[in-house]
Design a protein around this motif. Structure first.
Motif, short mmCIF file in Angstrom:
data_model
loop_
_atom_site.label_atom_id
_atom_site.label_comp_id
_atom_site.label_asym_id
_atom_site.label_seq_id
_atom_site.Cartn_x
_atom_site.Cartn_y
_atom_site.Cartn_z
N TYR A 35 0.87 -1.17 0.00
CA TYR A 35 0.00 0.00 0.00
C TYR A 35 0.91 1.23 0.00
O TYR A 35 2.07 1.15 0.40
CB TYR A 35 -0.86 0.05 1.27
N VAL A 43 -4.49 6.06 2.61
CA VAL A 43 -3.72 4.88 2.25
C VAL A 43 -4.40 4.19 1.07
O VAL A 43 -5.61 3.97 1.07
CB VAL A 43 -3.64 3.91 3.45
N PHE A 45 -4.33 0.98 -1.85
CA PHE A 45 -3.88 -0.35 -2.21
C PHE A 45 -3.11 -0.32 -3.52
O PHE A 45 -3.53 0.33 -4.48
CB PHE A 45 -5.10 -1.27 -2.33
N PHE A 91 3.75 0.98 2.57
CA PHE A 91 3.52 -0.01 3.62
C PHE A 91 3.41 -1.41 3.01
O PHE A 91 2.70 -1.61 2.02
CB PHE A 91 2.22 0.28 4.37
#
Lengths: 115, 115
Positions: A35, A43, A45, A91
């Protein structure tokens, strides 16, 4: 308690350069994710990976991005030719992928700055 | 398609007073819902999750959330705020029924706790 780790914590690169972001997911997890979070935004994907192949990707994940699980423990995100707009926190997450346990566990992130 | 709306971008409370962070979701299938917290310069930590069991879910650090299908809501509450609760909170949805494992994040609510 097992955790997802990511390296490096910060990376600065020049526009057009290739970067590789590394993640070590939790060892018995089967699904892996990337992400990103652009500063001040939500955030988003990028991609999911299962059984050594991409299982899903977003429209953000274009040809300049690739993922790999080179050695059974690391999970990498490569950006081939970075752009200024790739600057973000990236992330990694992993999910057990069995039964009703749905929680994705996130790493601490890699902050990428493209100059 | 699935989406999450966090109704407040910023919430400010005094230490010791209740916290309410609001979240509405949209999902074509039975959703799983999560709250994640992000402290400054840190990764995403799971606070709590709803996965079709009890509608009132208790999480870490005294937080809880109630799944209300009729209102499509999953608001996060805490009876008494602590200074250490100051952080960004994300409401997140995933829908296993579609096979889509990717998480969809809300835009986040920044919680400030005043002394």
């Amino acid at each position: 308690e097992p955790e997802v780790t990511q390296t490096p914590s910060h990376q600065v690169t020049q526009m057009g350069q290739e970067v590789i972001l590394r993640c070590v997911p939790i060892s018995n997890h089967l699904y892996f994710y990337w992400y990103r979070q652009i500063l001040g935004q939500k955030v988003e994907f990028l991609v999911s990976f299962y059984n050594n192949e991409i299982s899903e990707k977003s429209e953000i994940f274009d040809d300049q991005f690739s993922v790999e699980r080179p050695d059974g423990s690391n999970f990498t995100l490569k950006i081939r030719s970075t752009k200024l707009e790739d600057s973000a926190m990236y992330f990694c997450a992993s999910w057990l992928g069995l039964g009703i346990e749905e929680t994705q566990y996130f790493g601490p992130g890699t902050r990428l700055l493209v100059l | 398609a699935q989406s999450v709306t966090q109704l407040d971008s910023h919430v400010s409370v005094s230490e010791g007073t209740p916290v309410l962070l609001r979240c509405n979701y949209s999902s074509s299938y039975s959703p799983s819902l999560f709250w994640y917290v992000q402290h400054p310069n840190k990764g995403l930590q799971l606070l709590l999750k709803y996965t079709s069991a009890a509608t009132l879910v208790k999480g870490i650090n005294g937080f809880e959330a109630e799944f209300k299908k009729s209102e499509t809501s999953f608001h996060l509450t805490k009876p008494s705020a602590h200074m250490s609760d100051a952080a960004e909170y994300f409401c997140v949805v995933s829908s296993m029924d579609t096979g889509r494992r990717a998480l969809t994040f809300g835009s986040g609510t920044r919680l400030q706790v005043q002394p």
